[in-house]
Write a protein that holds these residues in place. Structure first.
Motif, short mmCIF file in Angstrom:
data_model
loop_
_atom_site.label_atom_id
_atom_site.label_comp_id
_atom_site.label_asym_id
_atom_site.label_seq_id
_atom_site.Cartn_x
_atom_site.Cartn_y
_atom_site.Cartn_z
N ASP A 145 46.85 43.42 32.50
CA ASP A 145 47.51 43.20 33.79
C ASP A 145 48.88 42.60 33.52
O ASP A 145 49.16 42.09 32.42
CB ASP A 145 46.67 42.28 34.67
N TYR A 146 49.75 42.64 34.54
CA TYR A 146 51.13 42.20 34.38
C TYR A 146 51.59 41.57 35.68
O TYR A 146 51.49 42.18 36.74
CB TYR A 146 52.01 43.41 34.05
N MET A 147 52.06 40.31 35.62
CA MET A 147 52.59 39.62 36.79
C MET A 147 53.99 39.09 36.48
O MET A 147 54.27 38.68 35.35
CB MET A 147 51.70 38.45 37.20
N VAL A 148 54.83 39.09 37.50
CA VAL A 148 56.21 38.65 37.34
C VAL A 148 56.40 37.29 38.02
O VAL A 148 55.89 37.06 39.11
CB VAL A 148 57.18 39.68 37.95
N LYS A 149 57.12 36.39 37.36
CA LYS A 149 57.47 35.10 37.92
C LYS A 149 58.67 35.28 38.86
O LYS A 149 59.55 36.10 38.57
CB LYS A 149 57.87 34.11 36.82
N PRO A 150 58.76 34.54 39.95
CA PRO A 150 57.77 33.59 40.48
C PRO A 150 56.56 34.32 41.05
O PRO A 150 56.64 35.51 41.37
CB PRO A 150 58.55 32.85 41.58
N PHE A 151 55.43 33.61 41.18
CA PHE A 151 54.18 34.23 41.58
C PHE A 151 53.41 33.29 42.48
O PHE A 151 53.71 32.10 42.57
CB PHE A 151 53.33 34.55 40.34
N GLU A 152 52.42 33.83 43.15
CA GLU A 152 51.52 33.03 43.98
C GLU A 152 50.31 32.63 43.15
O GLU A 152 49.66 33.50 42.53
CB GLU A 152 51.07 33.81 45.21
N LEU A 153 50.01 31.34 43.13
CA LEU A 153 48.90 30.86 42.31
C LEU A 153 47.58 31.52 42.70
O LEU A 153 46.78 31.87 41.83
CB LEU A 153 48.78 29.34 42.43
N ARG A 154 47.33 31.69 43.99
CA ARG A 154 46.07 32.32 44.44
C ARG A 154 45.93 33.72 43.88
O ARG A 154 44.83 34.13 43.51
CB ARG A 154 45.99 32.34 45.95
N GLU A 155 47.04 34.46 43.83
CA GLU A 155 46.97 35.82 43.29
C GLU A 155 46.69 35.78 41.79
O GLU A 155 45.90 36.58 41.28
CB GLU A 155 48.27 36.57 43.56
N LEU A 156 47.34 34.85 41.09
CA LEU A 156 47.09 34.73 39.65
C LEU A 156 45.61 34.44 39.39
O LEU A 156 44.99 35.09 38.54
CB LEU A 156 47.95 33.62 39.06
N GLU A 157 45.04 33.47 40.11
CA GLU A 157 43.63 33.14 39.92
C GLU A 157 42.74 34.32 40.24
O GLU A 157 41.75 34.58 39.54
CB GLU A 157 43.26 31.93 40.77
N ALA A 158 43.07 35.06 41.30
CA ALA A 158 42.26 36.22 41.67
C ALA A 158 42.30 37.28 40.57
O ALA A 158 41.29 37.90 40.24
CB ALA A 158 42.76 36.81 42.98
N GLN A 184 41.16 22.66 38.01
CA GLN A 184 40.51 22.32 39.27
C GLN A 184 39.65 23.47 39.78
O GLN A 184 38.70 23.26 40.54
CB GLN A 184 41.56 21.95 40.33
N SER A 185 39.95 24.69 39.33
CA SER A 185 39.16 25.85 39.72
C SER A 185 38.02 26.13 38.76
O SER A 185 37.32 27.14 38.88
CB SER A 185 40.07 27.09 39.82
N GLY A 186 37.83 25.23 37.78
CA GLY A 186 36.68 25.33 36.91
C GLY A 186 36.93 26.00 35.57
O GLY A 186 35.97 26.25 34.83
N PHE A 187 38.19 26.27 35.23
CA PHE A 187 38.48 26.90 33.95
C PHE A 187 38.75 25.84 32.88
O PHE A 187 39.23 24.75 33.17
CB PHE A 187 39.70 27.82 34.07
N ASP A 188 38.46 26.21 31.64
CA ASP A 188 38.71 25.34 30.50
C ASP A 188 39.97 25.85 29.80
O ASP A 188 40.00 26.96 29.29
CB ASP A 188 37.50 25.41 29.55
N LEU A 189 41.03 25.03 29.79
CA LEU A 189 42.35 25.47 29.35
C LEU A 189 42.68 25.02 27.94
O LEU A 189 42.42 23.88 27.57
CB LEU A 189 43.44 24.93 30.28
N THR A 190 43.26 25.94 27.17
CA THR A 190 43.92 25.59 25.92
C THR A 190 45.36 26.05 26.05
O THR A 190 45.62 27.18 26.47
CB THR A 190 43.26 26.30 24.72
#
Length: 224
Positions: free
Chosen positions: A97-110, A22-28
């Motif tokens: 970069d490194y993110m830990v679950k659970p996470f905020e979707l907005r931060e992941l996209e940013a 929905q944010s315009g990315f093409d996913l595999t």
């Protein structure tokens, strides 16, 4: 912008796929390290979102193999492992970069957008092709700067083709793209939408060429 999402949790993968599409990315999607490694050896991606705990191995092995091939594709590790040794080990293996679950979707996209900007020297949401322009953020299409209204499914087909302009796009990939956009597909639906879209694009000097057994290729008049 193409993302390889390496995640074996089907529920999380499905949610991320819908949100990022929905944010315009093409996913595999890749649910195993072996599939992820194969995809990275045969396809080009703008960023990789990589889980570490995969059913057939550690995601860091995928990362190490990628860096051993001198591939600079940005990698964001997304994992439940939150120990300092895990973070350091992931970054030392070559993660950007490194993110830990659970996470905020907005931060992941940013963070994904930041990685792509750094690797591409900046990017925007607009894809231009001949007289046509498509904004993947607003889902708007224009011709010579004037709005072009498209039904949702035809927009999805056009977006899939433009995101891979210059490459053959399989029917299955277009179907996957529409499914990610939560569009229900009937039998032979892709052919119908391609036919309708082809009629709209032909006056603009843009053609959707059918390559039997392979898929579709978007071309401009004058392309070799």
């Amino acid at each position: 912008m193409r993302i390889l999402l390496v995640e074996d949790d089907a529920t999380l993968a499905d949610g991320l796929s819908h949100s990022l599409a929905q944010s315009g990315f093409d996913l595999t999607l890749a649910a195993t390290s072996s599939y992820a490694d194969s995809a990275l050896r045969t396809q080009a991606f703008d960023v990789v979102i990589l889980d570490l705990g995969l059913p057939d191995g550690d995601g860091r092995e995928v990362l190490r193999a990628l860096r051993a091939r001198k591939c600079p594709t940005p990698v964001l590790i997304l994992t439940a492992r939150d120990g300092i040794n895990d973070r350091v080990g992931g970054l030392e293996a070559g993660a950007d970069d490194y993110m830990v679950k659970p996470f905020e979707l907005r931060e992941l996209e940013a963070r994904v957008r930041a990685l792509i900007r750094r690797s591409h020297g900046g990017f925007n949401h607009e894809i231009a092709f001949g007289r046509l322009a498509l904004d993947t953020a607003s889902h708007r299409v224009s011709v010579d700067g004037e709005p072009m209204l498209l039904p949702s499914r035809e927009y999805g087909v056009l977006e899939a083709l433009l995101l891979q302009a210059g490459r053959v796009v399989s029917k299955d990939r277009i179907a996957q793209r529409l499914a990610v956009r939560q569009e229900e597909l009937a039998d032979n639906a892709i052919e119908v939408y391609v036919h309708r879209l082809r009629k709209r694009l032909d006056p603009l000097g843009i053609n959707i060429r059918t390559l039997r057994g392979l898929g579709y290729l978007l071309e401009k008049d004058g392309d070799a």
